[in-house]
Design a protein around this motif. Structure first.
Motif, short mmCIF file in Angstrom:
data_model
loop_
_atom_site.label_atom_id
_atom_site.label_comp_id
_atom_site.label_asym_id
_atom_site.label_seq_id
_atom_site.Cartn_x
_atom_site.Cartn_y
_atom_site.Cartn_z
N THR A 86 0.94 -1.24 0.07
CA THR A 86 -0.10 -0.10 0.05
C THR A 86 0.95 1.24 0.07
OG1 THR A 86 -1.44 -1.19 1.46
CG2 THR A 86 -2.10 1.11 0.99
N LYS B 30 8.15 -1.09 5.49
CA LYS B 30 6.83 -0.06 6.08
C LYS B 30 7.58 1.23 6.37
CE LYS B 30 2.86 -0.12 9.22
NZ LYS B 30 2.11 -0.76 9.86
N ASN B 31 6.84 2.40 6.02
CA ASN B 31 7.10 3.75 6.44
C ASN B 31 8.32 4.19 5.77
OD1 ASN B 31 5.07 4.35 8.30
ND2 ASN B 31 5.92 3.30 9.88
N LEU C 255 2.79 2.45 3.15
CA LEU C 255 1.78 2.21 4.20
C LEU C 255 1.84 0.97 4.63
CD1 LEU C 255 -1.17 4.54 3.05
CD2 LEU C 255 0.80 5.28 4.52
N GLU C 256 1.95 -0.02 3.96
CA GLU C 256 1.89 -1.32 4.30
C GLU C 256 2.71 -2.27 3.32
OE1 GLU C 256 0.86 -2.76 6.84
OE2 GLU C 256 -0.30 -1.26 7.78
N SER D 32 3.60 -5.60 1.48
CA SER D 32 3.10 -6.93 0.92
C SER D 32 3.34 -8.04 1.91
CB SER D 32 3.24 -7.30 -0.51
OG SER D 32 3.26 -6.08 -1.34
N GLU D 33 2.11 -8.84 2.00
CA GLU D 33 2.83 -10.27 2.84
C GLU D 33 2.87 -11.47 2.01
OE1 GLU D 33 -0.06 -10.26 6.04
OE2 GLU D 33 0.41 -8.53 6.87
#
Ligand code: CA
Length: 382
Positions: A2, A194-195, A252-253, A255-256
């Motif tokens: 994201t 992330k971030n 923001l996120e 991927s998993e």
């Protein structure tokens, strides 16, 4: 994955036209910044053409990109690198051929920075002196190198980084899209966390933020988009001599479900599959051989040589294995100081001297010193 992203472009406070072009589409992971050069509207045409060509090329490869996201592999990774290089080379060909065909656009060109985010991986292609930064945990990394005479002198040990930051030679490109037949594409690869924040910006912005820490500090704020707007305003307050463009992307996120071997904080040299400093003999940015610098360094350098000598600062926990140096018809060309269309005259007598003053008349040398552009801009946002 994201992503949230922001794009700001501003004519600045001195110039009449904005020759920067930029595009982003966070949902697809596309981020592009181009800084055009050339009189008679040509700069705007060049940057817009480059952005448009890259965007269309990437859109045409959605299937390949999606496949890589679903099942990342080294082969897929090489494919994405190739895709990005081809997109940039297509842009180069489009701009170069139009410059050849239309006399009023002769010698036009542009910088080009492209970031393609596919899954948690960011692929970066870079030509010229716009920049891409990674800001991670509040710390900045300039992923790209400036394809300028000043940077060459830094590589050669003739200038310190501090001297280069204020040298007029920082505005003289040795590699650009569309200016001459040859171009080199610098590639980098970053596995995002992330971030993380990525910043793509034209020199009208990074010229006013010589301290990377300030960039990192500002963009690490909770609202990077607002910080970006503030940076553009600050660039204007600090002089605004040039068009100012920045694109910020925040992760923001991540991927998993994709197993990656991305741990480790080491900073490693990045793969540069192709010579970033290609021949660039005719440009209004003036192509010169700085005194004391072997012509080969500024002209055609074999990729292996350059890879060894270029101080790459990219962070990549995952160098792309096995990417071969691209075949390149690099040819040694004599590199006399050129003054192709009278737009700029390069005098490098002081090249090896400390550039003590900020006011070094860089306007005479600046690639952005030609404007008079009227063409509409492509600065879409996604
Ligand atoms: Ca510029």
């Amino acid at each position: 994955m994201t992503l949230e992203a922001w794009l700001v472009t501003d004519v600045g406070v001195v110039r009449e036209h904005n020759e920067d072009s930029a595009f982003m589409e966070p949902a697809k992971g596309f981020f592009i910044v181009a800084d055009g050069m050339g009189g008679h509207a040509a700069g705007e045409v060049a940057s817009a053409m480059a952005v448009d060509t890259v965007r269309k090329t990437l859109e045409g490869a959605r299937t390949e990109i999606d496949a890589f996201k679903k099942a990342p592999s080294d082969a897929g990774r090489r494919g994405i690198v190739q895709l990005l290089q081809n997109a940039v080379l297509s842009a180069h060909q489009a701009v170069y051929q139009r410059g050849q065909a239309e006399p009023d656009k002769a010698g036009m060109g542009t910088t080009l920075d492209v970031v393609l985010v596919a899954g948690p991986e960011a692929f970066v292609a870079h030509v010229g002196d716009s920049r891409t930064y990674l800001i991670r945990d509040g710390k900045p990394s300039q992923i790209t190198t400036d394809h300028t005479v000043a940077e060459v002198l830094v590589i050669e040990g003739k200038l310190t980084i501090e001297e280069a930051q204020v040298s007029p030679l920082r505005t003289i490109l040795v590699n650009a899209i569309g200016v001459s037949a040859d171009v080199g594409v610098e590639m980098a690869h970053v596995t995002l966390k992330k971030n993380d924040r990525l910043l793509l910006c034209s020199d009208g912005m990074h010229d006013y933020f010589p301290a990377e820490d300030e960039i990192a500090q500002r963009l690490s704020a909770d609202a990077p988009g607002k910080a970006l707007e503030e940076m553009v305003e600050l660039a204007k307050t600090r002089g605004g001599h040039d068009n100012i463009t920045g694109v910020v992307c925040q992760v923001l996120e991540v991927s998993e479900g994709i197993p990656m071997q991305m741990e480790g904080e080491s900073t490693q040299p990045v793969e540069v599959p192709i010579n970033p400093f290609a021949v660039d003999e005719t440009t209004e940015t003036a192509f010169v051989t700085p005194p004391g610098v072997p012509p080969r360094m500024v002209a055609a350098v074999t990729p292996p040589t350059l890879r060894q000598t270029q101080p790459m600062r990219a962070i990549t926990e995952d160098p792309i294995p096995g990417i071969p140096a691209l075949p390149k018809d690099a040819k040694a060309i004599d590199t006399p100081a050129t003054d192709s269309d009278g737009k700029a005259t390069a005098n490098t007598d002081g090249a090896a001297e400390p550039a003590a003053k900020q006011d070094t008349g860089s306007g005479e040398l600046s690639k952005a010193d030609t404007d008079k552009a009227e063409a509409p801009k492509d600065k879409g946002a996604g």
